[in-house]
Design an enzyme around this catalytic site. Structure first.
Site, PDB file in Angstrom:
ATOM      1  N   GLU A  84       0.858  -1.183   0.000  1.00  0.00           N
ATOM      2  CA  GLU A  84       0.000   0.000   0.000  1.00  0.00           C
ATOM      3  C   GLU A  84       0.900   1.241   0.000  1.00  0.00           C
ATOM      4  O   GLU A  84       2.096   1.136   0.310  1.00  0.00           O
ATOM      5  CB  GLU A  84      -0.888   0.002   1.247  1.00  0.00           C
ATOM      6  CG  GLU A  84      -1.782  -1.224   1.286  1.00  0.00           C
ATOM      7  CD  GLU A  84      -2.733  -1.249   2.478  1.00  0.00           C
ATOM      8  OE1 GLU A  84      -2.648  -0.343   3.350  1.00  0.00           O
ATOM      9  OE2 GLU A  84      -3.553  -2.180   2.521  1.00  0.00           O
TER      10      GLU A  84
ATOM     11  N   GLY B 200      30.818   2.409 -24.635  1.00  0.00           N
ATOM     12  CA  GLY B 200      29.716   3.328 -24.961  1.00  0.00           C
ATOM     13  C   GLY B 200      28.517   2.623 -25.547  1.00  0.00           C
ATOM     14  O   GLY B 200      27.367   3.057 -25.362  1.00  0.00           O
TER      15      GLY B 200
ATOM     16  N   GLU C  72       9.502  -8.012  -3.440  1.00  0.00           N
ATOM     17  CA  GLU C  72       9.453  -9.284  -2.695  1.00  0.00           C
ATOM     18  C   GLU C  72      10.432  -9.261  -1.520  1.00  0.00           C
ATOM     19  O   GLU C  72      11.059 -10.268  -1.185  1.00  0.00           O
ATOM     20  CB  GLU C  72       9.686 -10.469  -3.630  1.00  0.00           C
ATOM     21  CG  GLU C  72       8.643 -10.491  -4.750  1.00  0.00           C
ATOM     22  CD  GLU C  72       8.215 -11.865  -5.198  1.00  0.00           C
ATOM     23  OE1 GLU C  72       8.467 -12.832  -4.483  1.00  0.00           O
ATOM     24  OE2 GLU C  72       7.574 -11.945  -6.259  1.00  0.00           O
TER      25      GLU C  72
HETATM   26  P1  FAD Z   1      10.089   0.960   2.109  1.00  0.00           P
HETATM   27  O1  FAD Z   1       9.493  -0.184   2.800  1.00  0.00           O
HETATM   28  O2  FAD Z   1       9.540   2.316   2.375  1.00  0.00           O
HETATM   29  O3  FAD Z   1      11.622   0.927   2.157  1.00  0.00           O
HETATM   30  C1  FAD Z   1      12.464   2.051   1.846  1.00  0.00           C
HETATM   31  C2  FAD Z   1      13.885   1.716   2.285  1.00  0.00           C
HETATM   32  O4  FAD Z   1      13.915   1.510   3.718  1.00  0.00           O
HETATM   33  C3  FAD Z   1      14.427   0.430   1.658  1.00  0.00           C
HETATM   34  O5  FAD Z   1      15.804   0.569   1.402  1.00  0.00           O
HETATM   35  C4  FAD Z   1      14.219  -0.603   2.764  1.00  0.00           C
HETATM   36  O6  FAD Z   1      15.119  -1.704   2.663  1.00  0.00           O
HETATM   37  C5  FAD Z   1      14.495   0.245   3.995  1.00  0.00           C
HETATM   38  N1  FAD Z   1      13.874  -0.323   5.192  1.00  0.00           N
HETATM   39  C6  FAD Z   1      12.540  -0.422   5.472  1.00  0.00           C
HETATM   40  N2  FAD Z   1      12.350  -1.011   6.666  1.00  0.00           N
HETATM   41  C7  FAD Z   1      13.586  -1.311   7.145  1.00  0.00           C
HETATM   42  C8  FAD Z   1      14.077  -1.952   8.320  1.00  0.00           C
HETATM   43  N3  FAD Z   1      13.238  -2.423   9.260  1.00  0.00           N
HETATM   44  N4  FAD Z   1      15.410  -2.075   8.470  1.00  0.00           N
HETATM   45  C9  FAD Z   1      16.271  -1.636   7.521  1.00  0.00           C
HETATM   46  N5  FAD Z   1      15.880  -1.032   6.396  1.00  0.00           N
HETATM   47  C10 FAD Z   1      14.545  -0.880   6.212  1.00  0.00           C
HETATM   48  N6  FAD Z   1       3.914  -5.231  -4.169  1.00  0.00           N
HETATM   49  C11 FAD Z   1       2.834  -6.073  -4.188  1.00  0.00           C
HETATM   50  O7  FAD Z   1       2.120  -6.225  -3.182  1.00  0.00           O
HETATM   51  N7  FAD Z   1       2.524  -6.767  -5.312  1.00  0.00           N
HETATM   52  C12 FAD Z   1       3.245  -6.655  -6.450  1.00  0.00           C
HETATM   53  O8  FAD Z   1       2.917  -7.308  -7.452  1.00  0.00           O
HETATM   54  C13 FAD Z   1       4.368  -5.759  -6.473  1.00  0.00           C
HETATM   55  N8  FAD Z   1       5.074  -5.549  -7.617  1.00  0.00           N
HETATM   56  C14 FAD Z   1       6.018  -4.543  -7.659  1.00  0.00           C
HETATM   57  C15 FAD Z   1       6.582  -4.179  -8.894  1.00  0.00           C
HETATM   58  C16 FAD Z   1       7.469  -3.119  -8.960  1.00  0.00           C
HETATM   59  C17 FAD Z   1       8.045  -2.713 -10.291  1.00  0.00           C
HETATM   60  C18 FAD Z   1       7.846  -2.424  -7.768  1.00  0.00           C
HETATM   61  C19 FAD Z   1       8.804  -1.276  -7.816  1.00  0.00           C
HETATM   62  C20 FAD Z   1       7.303  -2.804  -6.573  1.00  0.00           C
HETATM   63  C21 FAD Z   1       6.382  -3.844  -6.491  1.00  0.00           C
HETATM   64  N9  FAD Z   1       5.732  -4.176  -5.286  1.00  0.00           N
HETATM   65  C22 FAD Z   1       4.667  -5.051  -5.277  1.00  0.00           C
HETATM   66  C23 FAD Z   1       6.050  -3.426  -4.091  1.00  0.00           C
HETATM   67  C24 FAD Z   1       7.377  -3.818  -3.458  1.00  0.00           C
HETATM   68  O9  FAD Z   1       7.267  -5.093  -2.927  1.00  0.00           O
HETATM   69  C25 FAD Z   1       7.751  -2.744  -2.423  1.00  0.00           C
HETATM   70  O10 FAD Z   1       8.166  -1.610  -3.182  1.00  0.00           O
HETATM   71  C26 FAD Z   1       8.841  -3.206  -1.484  1.00  0.00           C
HETATM   72  O11 FAD Z   1       8.323  -4.136  -0.557  1.00  0.00           O
HETATM   73  C27 FAD Z   1       9.463  -2.074  -0.683  1.00  0.00           C
HETATM   74  O12 FAD Z   1       8.477  -1.288  -0.094  1.00  0.00           O
HETATM   75  P2  FAD Z   1       8.507   0.303  -0.265  1.00  0.00           P
HETATM   76  O13 FAD Z   1       8.683   0.584  -1.701  1.00  0.00           O
HETATM   77  O14 FAD Z   1       7.339   0.861   0.429  1.00  0.00           O
HETATM   78  O15 FAD Z   1       9.849   0.731   0.457  1.00  0.00           O
END
Ligand code: FAD
Length: 388
Positions: free
Chosen positions: A127, A339, A362
């Protein structure tokens, strides 16, 4: 690098290799530029049985083991990660969850269509406010008579605008992982709207979408598993999904290596092929070692699953290493190409752009490390639990 494969496994890999070389590789750049894979690819994946791998034949699946699954994901990843992702999500996250947790009726309703490519699934966990912290999700499903009314928003959903069914995770009870329930929501349900997300760095051919649920009504028969079991369903799907991502990353790395070897043999500077220079060989050797190491980690997960053993930590290790290795290998490939690696007439810049998301979705690399650390120490370094 190869372990001994059974004749069936070797034949499945050949089938995938021929398909990728004929129906994917020649179009991958065009799809990337157009920001859309040709939708006809879904039917072809279904016809070949790739959307029903490891699903029992009585539900329309094509059977097979998880090593075969890895071999095919590797080939698809070599061809186009956008195509590999269609399969990994619809089959790996949705159909396989249905197979494990669905009622007989749910399996009969959805699996034959998902396995044939007549229908696609998407996985709705992330979300806007909850990515890594998936257990904090706020999309709600409220009971109303024998129905549920769903309200909330999901983002970054792979296959989102193409899918016929969403495996949706919503809050039905109190806070935390135990308050989450899974539902199978048809995407033509009134109140469900979808918006494609454009401007991605990679996976540009893949339909990634935002889904909004505004009082979407589903019957209780759409619930997958028990009330409160949703988070467990999501996490067990992701454990296997990580093997799929790892195998796809092996495909990226091996594709980057193959292209680099070809190019380095042909490109001459200072009067001889650049493949003869030690510093170029160092790059090629690093790519080869990391590709093989990643492949073995992915295959170990497949072997554990096929033997019915626990595999979650090994899946995190495989996904962590293979995704980072795919980024390093495709980045090195650009260096080998000079390049020419920087323009999309050659495949290596796309490999890097596609590989980049693999360390994010994931479960990010940081989250994989926390999962591995928790398994090693018995101490959880994060509250809630790991997300997609
Ligand atoms: P955040 O959770 O906000 O993380 C930001 C940064 O903080 C990252 O570097 C993370 O490692 C770090 N961080 C967060 N918590 C901690 C912690 N406790 N300790 C250390 N570091 C931390 N989701 C679905 O449900 N279904 C899908 O089909 C799906 N497909 C996707 C396809 C694409 C192209 C993309 C970009 C994303 C997709 N996702 C999907 C979502 C994806 O799984 C999330 O983007 C991912 O889980 C990371 O969540 P976030 O982007 O909110 O990053």
């Amino acid at each position: 690098m190869d372990l001994r494969l059974s004749p069936e496994q070797a034949a499945a890999r050949e089938l995938a290799r021929d398909f990728v070389d004929r129906d994917v590789v020649p179009y991958a750049t065009e799809w990337d530029r157009a920001e859309q894979v040709d939708r006809g690819i879904v039917g072809k994946l279904g016809d070949l049985g790739f959307l029903g791998l490891t699903v029992p034949e009585e539900y329309g699946g094509s059977g097979g083991d998880h090593l075969t699954y890895c071999l095919i994901m590797e080939e698809l990843g070599r061809g186009d990660s956008s195509v590999r992702g269609i399969v990994s999500v619809s089959l790996g996250l949705v159909a396989k969850s249905l197979g494990s947790y669905g009622t007989e009726q749910q399996k009969r309703d959805w699996l034959p269509r998902l396995c044939s490519g007549q229908a696609l699934g998407c996985f709705g966990l992330t979300e806007p406010g909850t990515g890594s912290d998936a257990a904090g999700l706020v999309t709600r499903a409220e009971p109303e008579g024998t129905d549920w009314l769903i309200t909330g928003q999901k983002t970054f959903i792979t296959n989102g605008t193409w899918a016929d069914v969403v495996l949706l995770f919503a809050r039905t009870d109190g806070p935390g992982p135990r308050g989450i329930t899974a539902f199978l929501v048809p995407t033509d349900s009134p109140g469900l709207t979808r918006r494609e997300i454009h401007g991605k760095l990679g996976l540009r051919g893949q339909a990634t979408a935002e889904l909004t649920f505004d009082g979407v009504r589903v019957p209780d028969s759409a619930r997958l598993g028990e009330r409160g079991q949703g988070f467990r369903i999501a996490m067990s799907a992701l454990d296997k999904g990580r093997m799929s991502v790892a195998a796809g990353c092996v495909g990226i790395a091996s594709g980057a290596l193959e292209a680099s070897l070809r190019y380095a043999g042909e490109r001459e500077q200072f009067g001889r092929p650049i493949a003869g220079y030690q510093l170029v060989q160092e790059m090629l050797a690093d790519m080869a070692v990391e590709t093989d190491a990643a492949r073995l980690l992915a295959w170990r997960v497949a072997d554990l699953i096929d033997r019915g053993e626990r595999f979650g930590t090994e899946a995190s290790m495989a996904k962590l290493f293979a995704s980072e290795a795919a980024v390093r290998a495709s980045n090195l490939a650009i260096q080998v190409f000079g390049g020419y690696g920087y323009i999309d007439e050659y495949p290596v810049s796309k490999y890097l752009r596609d590989a980049r998301v693999m360390t994010l979705y994931e479960g990010t690399s940081q989250i994989q490390k926390l999962l591995i650390g928790r398994a090693l120490t018995g101490v959880s370094a994060f509250s809630g639990d790991a997300g997609t």
